[in-house]
Design an enzyme around this catalytic site. Structure first.
Site, short mmCIF file in Angstrom:
data_model
loop_
_atom_site.label_atom_id
_atom_site.label_comp_id
_atom_site.label_asym_id
_atom_site.label_seq_id
_atom_site.Cartn_x
_atom_site.Cartn_y
_atom_site.Cartn_z
N GLY A 1 67.93 17.26 67.03
CA GLY A 1 68.63 16.86 68.25
C GLY A 1 68.51 17.80 69.42
O GLY A 1 68.56 17.38 70.58
N ASP B 1 72.78 20.21 69.67
CA ASP B 1 72.90 19.11 70.63
C ASP B 1 74.34 18.73 70.93
O ASP B 1 74.76 18.65 72.07
CB ASP B 1 72.08 17.88 70.17
N ASP C 1 80.82 17.35 67.28
CA ASP C 1 81.75 16.23 67.21
C ASP C 1 82.95 16.65 66.34
O ASP C 1 83.89 17.25 66.85
CB ASP C 1 80.99 15.02 66.65
N THR C 2 82.91 16.40 65.04
CA THR C 2 84.01 16.87 64.18
C THR C 2 83.99 18.39 64.06
O THR C 2 85.01 19.02 63.86
CB THR C 2 83.91 16.28 62.75
N LYS D 1 82.11 17.39 72.23
CA LYS D 1 82.87 16.12 72.18
C LYS D 1 84.17 16.35 71.42
O LYS D 1 84.17 16.70 70.26
CB LYS D 1 82.01 15.04 71.50
N ASP E 1 70.41 10.97 69.15
CA ASP E 1 69.89 9.71 68.61
C ASP E 1 70.98 8.80 68.07
O ASP E 1 72.10 9.23 67.78
CB ASP E 1 68.93 10.00 67.45
N ARG F 1 66.03 9.22 71.19
CA ARG F 1 65.96 10.66 71.43
C ARG F 1 65.13 11.01 72.67
O ARG F 1 65.41 11.98 73.37
CB ARG F 1 65.31 11.38 70.24
P1 IMP Z 1 79.74 16.94 63.57
O1 IMP Z 1 80.70 15.79 63.41
O2 IMP Z 1 80.23 17.93 64.60
O3 IMP Z 1 79.41 17.57 62.27
O4 IMP Z 1 78.42 16.32 64.15
C1 IMP Z 1 77.44 15.90 63.26
C2 IMP Z 1 76.26 15.27 63.92
O5 IMP Z 1 76.63 13.96 64.28
C3 IMP Z 1 75.73 15.89 65.18
O6 IMP Z 1 74.88 17.00 64.98
C4 IMP Z 1 74.94 14.72 65.72
O7 IMP Z 1 73.68 14.66 65.07
C5 IMP Z 1 75.79 13.54 65.29
N1 IMP Z 1 76.58 13.03 66.42
C6 IMP Z 1 77.90 13.13 66.64
N2 IMP Z 1 78.27 12.51 67.78
C7 IMP Z 1 77.13 12.00 68.29
C8 IMP Z 1 76.83 11.24 69.47
O8 IMP Z 1 77.68 10.91 70.33
N3 IMP Z 1 75.53 10.89 69.65
C9 IMP Z 1 74.54 11.23 68.77
N4 IMP Z 1 74.77 11.94 67.67
C10 IMP Z 1 76.05 12.32 67.42
MG MG Z 2 72.40 17.03 65.16
#
Ligand code: IMP
Ligand code: MG
Length: 171
Positions: free
Chosen positions: A40, A96, A99-100, A127, A155, A161
């Site tokens: 990403g 990139d 999120d969580t 986010k 993506d 992407r």
């Molecule tokens: P996490 O929830 O912070 O572990 O994020 C895990 C992964 O989810 C990120 O590295 C992204 O690959 C994907 N992801 C989360 N939110 C988005 C989004 O809005 N667009 C694209 N990919 C996302």
């Molecule tokens: Mg990622």
């Protein structure tokens, strides 16, 4: 899927330039290792690194995406390890989107085993809405509350992407 322009090319370029200035100022001559998280961060990473007026080295990691959602205690499996030794170095991890926070938290934990002097995080999109892990984000490009974003490396099922701008994606 409905795609709506969210962050323009110009806005991205301007923000990346600002981030690069901030990072260059903070690191001075310490020659950090910048590590891009595949896939990403590729475009963000390439633009950021080229805008940096700073001696640095670059490397990449890639994390297996399975098994990340539940277990925050262990380490994730890196399917691509950094090749430059991190021991004693200042390391900046470039991702990139957070999120969580699970992915980046586990990545940090895994890379810490190599005893870097310092491990900081630079993320294009911070986010907020679904954050479950507290993550120390040192540099971010844009902060958003919610929504699913694609483009500029982000993506949806490996699609979108390559788009040069960032879009929101809705069913
Ligand atoms: P996490 O929830 O912070 O572990 O994020 C895990 C992964 O989810 C990120 O590295 C992204 O690959 C994907 N992801 C989360 N939110 C988005 C989004 O809005 N667009 C694209 N990919 C996302
Ligand atoms: Mg990622």
């Amino acid at each position: 899927m409905k795609k709506t322009l969210f962050i323009s090319r110009d806005a991205i370029a301007q923000r990346v330039a600002e981030l690069a200035r901030e990072i260059a100022r903070d690191y001075g001559q310490d020659k950090p290792i910048l590590i891009g998280v595949l896939n990403g961060s590729v475009f963000f990473f390439a633009d950021l690194v080229r805008a940096l007026d700073l001696p640095c080295e670059i490397d990449f990691v890639r994390a297996a995406s399975y098994g990340m959602s539940m277990d925050s205690s262990g380490c994730i499996r890196l399917t691509k390890e950094p090749e430059i030794p991190l021991e004693g170095r200042r390391v900046l991890l470039v991702e990139d989107i957070v999120d969580t926070g699970q992915t980046i938290s586990l990545l940090i934990e895994t890379l810490r085993h190599q005893n870097p002097q310092e491990l900081k995080i630079c993320v294009l999109i911070d986010k907020l809405e679904r954050r479950t892990q507290e993550v120390p984000i040192d540099y971010y490009g844009f902060r958003v509350e919610e929504g699913f974003l694609v483009g500029y490396g982000l993506d949806y099922a490996e699609q979108y992407r390559q788009l040069p701008e960032i879009f929101t994606l809705e069913p």
